[in-house]
Design a protein around this motif. Structure first.
Motif, PDB file in Angstrom:
ATOM      1  N   TRP A  17     -17.207  -9.294   6.126  1.00  0.00           N
ATOM      2  CA  TRP A  17     -16.756  -8.016   6.679  1.00  0.00           C
ATOM      3  C   TRP A  17     -17.883  -6.997   6.585  1.00  0.00           C
ATOM      4  O   TRP A  17     -18.559  -6.888   5.566  1.00  0.00           O
ATOM      5  CB  TRP A  17     -15.533  -7.512   5.911  1.00  0.00           C
ATOM      6  N   ALA A  39     -11.583  -7.181   3.122  1.00  0.00           N
ATOM      7  CA  ALA A  39     -10.885  -8.303   3.748  1.00  0.00           C
ATOM      8  C   ALA A  39      -9.394  -8.288   3.456  1.00  0.00           C
ATOM      9  O   ALA A  39      -8.580  -8.659   4.300  1.00  0.00           O
ATOM     10  CB  ALA A  39     -11.499  -9.621   3.285  1.00  0.00           C
ATOM     11  N   SER A  56     -13.959  -7.304  10.610  1.00  0.00           N
ATOM     12  CA  SER A  56     -14.048  -8.723  10.275  1.00  0.00           C
ATOM     13  C   SER A  56     -15.143  -9.362  11.126  1.00  0.00           C
ATOM     14  O   SER A  56     -15.632  -8.747  12.091  1.00  0.00           O
ATOM     15  CB  SER A  56     -12.710  -9.411  10.551  1.00  0.00           C
TER      16      SER A  56
END
Length: 587
Positions: free
Chosen positions: A273, A355, A287
């Motif tokens: 990320w 994340a 992402s």
């Protein structure tokens, strides 16, 4: 909508300290030493190694004034490189035998000589064996850590018969960014003054690809993902782009809030990320596929994030700071957004995992965070957001539940996310390729049919030979043997006719006819049988492919298949067009 930032840099001295700025010293951008947990920074002509609690571990006086806007660079085991007075110094601080740290000039003029060339930036390989230096109007230089020059290249290279680089302006074009390394791909990324981004191999001076971003802006920052992605941040347009490291093609492009020109560099964690702070008060995290998450721990209307986040020692979490302002105004005019703010009230420091969105720690400043370093050696220096974030990321007093990892472990985790690049064997016209494959398949079917006939013919040859020997040894002629022998000879003649009328790649004699078998003659008491050799060798036999004996029939079948496939391959290659692929070579 494209954005442009006009922002006066706010130094939070009024918040972080009540003393006069003139009595304090500024620290350069910090470097976090992952292996020893220390923080390295420079101030004027002194180089400092800090413990994570803010105390000074050791100090080294330099003969040159260091560059406060450039952080030191990790150079492998017990080495740090930094830029000072347009020279590159290497600082060795090996702990073996308790030796004192020492500094020497790695690149640039020696003491007493003026520095003529401006050093824009440098990078060092993970192992510390190679140092890459960008010198303004000179080019990119690769040096061995021992000091020998490996190769050098400028922004223009004549390769494969045409010019590469500086396509729109060759006169005033030069590399204008620090070289950035992708440790997983063994690649170097660097940009020029015309908005072109280069990809080179760390082992050679040749360009892998060049991508032109001048339509967006000529100034941008480069961040390696070490996961098959390369990220380009355009501050004036408030854009983040993800590129494929193999081709340079843009995978996705996302808009974010306005960025500070002071520090608009994002950070990539071990989950892949990428995170960057914005003056709109949000931390933007994407992402690897471009999915967006926004984080804000306080009212975004009256706050901003003006420096980049720092990775924690595990590589999965990031530390960010959100500044609360007494007043903030944003005004959009056409394509531009102007942001101004006054009188910071305080800061909020947060540790989170982009994340998952999990927040492990958050605290205001002033508060407990300020007391952590108030009695340490850091109190002698001007504290700003960037310095505090570096020490918080290295601090062991926060009590993060995430386990620290080494550089190698974090790099292996990032590199494992990279998808293998599939390389196509065939190139060119797809219809031609399909027709060629169809022809090749048809030819293989014909060869299989011919090979089965030849094997059957050889089996009949063996049967005829056995019957001849049996008839010659018997004292009386057996009619059953004679009839079987005649039938076998006729069947063999039938196969020979089929082979003579079939396409056999020139390996069978189509013009010859089998000779008839002579009649049997009675000689005295014993019958003697005289046969003309009707066996015609149509295919030359190959020796066995291996030393292992797997049966006579299997060996002959393999020999037949190999022989005909070699002939087929020879003719097929003669008809297939050859496509030459030019690619940069690597030393």
């Amino acid at each position: 909508m494209t954005l442009l930032l006009f922002f006066l840099v706010l130094v939070l001295v009024a918040t972080f300290s009540s003393f006069s700025v003139s009595s304090y010293r500024w620290l350069s951008k910090p470097l976090l030493g992952d292996d020893d947990g220390r923080i390295y920074a420079c101030s004027h002509s002194n180089f400092f190694a800090f413990e994570s609690n803010g105390t000074i571990a050791w100090t080294l006086h330099l003969d040159y004034k260091c560059n406060l806007g450039t952080a030191p660079v990790r150079g492998g085991h017990d080495k740090v490189y930094l830029i000072a007075d347009n020279r590159i110094l290497v600082i060795k601080y090996g702990s073996v035998g308790g030796s004192e740290p020492e500094a020497e000039v790695f690149f640039g003029p020696r003491p007493g000589q003026p520095a003529e060339a401006e050093i824009i930036g440098l990078s060092v390989s993970t192992s510390g064996s190679t140092v890459y230096i960008n010198v303004k109007n000179r080019g990119l230089f690769a040096y061995h850590s021992h000091g020998s020059l490996l190769w050098s290249v400028g922004p223009v290279l004549y390769q494969f018969g045409y010019r590469q680089g500086c396509r729109k302006n060759i006169t005033d074009c030069y590399f204008d960014s620090p070289p950035v390394l992708d440790q997983c791909e063994a690649s170097i990324y660097i940009s020029n003054t015309e908005g072109e981004l280069y990809c080179l191999s760390i082992r050679s001076r040749y360009f892998r690809w060049i991508q032109d971003f001048s339509s967006l802006d000529k100034n941008f920052t480069i961040t390696p993902g070490n996961n098959g992605h390369l990220y380009v941040t355009v501050p004036t347009k408030a854009l983040v782009l993800a590129l494929d490291v193999f081709s340079g093609n843009v995978l996705w492009q996302r808009s974010i809030g306005p960025l500070s020109k002071v520090d608009s560099s994002p950070i990539v964690d071990s989950n892949g990320w990428i995170s960057i702070g914005s003056l709109d008060g949000f931390l933007y995290s994407f992402s690897p596929n471009g999915v967006l998450k926004k984080f804000s721990r306080m009212n975004a209307e009256n706050s901003m994030i003006q420096v980049g986040p720092f990775l924690d020692c595990s590589g999965f979490a990031v530390y960010s700071s959100q500044i609360e302002m007494e007043g903030k105004v944003s005004h959009t005019t056409g394509e531009y957004t102007l942001v101004s703010a006054i009188r910071p009230k305080g800061a909020l420091f947060t540790m989170l995992v982009p994340a998952t969105g999990s927040i492990y720690w958050s605290e205001r400043y002033p508060g407990h965070v300020s007391t952590l370093f108030s009695e340490s050696d850091l109190s002698r220096f001007v504290m700003n957001e960037e310095t505090l974030l570096a020490f918080l990321a290295a601090s062991t007093e926060i009590g993060t539940p995430l386990q620290c990892r080494t550089i190698g472990q974090k790099l292996a985790s990032s590199c494992s996310q990279e998808r293998t690049k599939l390389v196509s064997i065939y190139t060119g016209n797809e219809r031609t390729i399909v027709l060629f494959l169809f022809f090749e398949s048809s030819l293989m079917l014909v060869l299989i049919g011919l090979c089965s006939l030849q094997l059957k013919k050889k089996a009949l040859d063996r049967t005829i030979t056995e019957l001849e020997q049996k008839a010659a040894e018997e004292t009386a002629m057996n009619s059953e043997v004679f009839e079987k022998l005649g039938d076998t000879v006729r069947e063999r003649e039938h196969i020979e006719r089929k082979l003579s009328s079939s396409y056999s790649l020139g390996r069978d004699r189509t013009g010859s006819q089998p000779k008839p078998m002579l009649p049997v003659h009675q000689m005295g008491r014993r019958k003697s049988y005289s046969f003309e050799d009707a066996k015609q060798k149509m295919v030359t036999e190959l020796p066995p492919l291996s030393d292992t004996s797997s049966g006579e029939s299997s060996t002959e079948e393999e020999a037949c298949m190999v022989e005909d496939m070699e002939s087929s391959s020879t003719e097929a290659k003669a008809q297939t067009p050859v496509v030459h692929l030019d690619s940069p070579s690597s030393e």
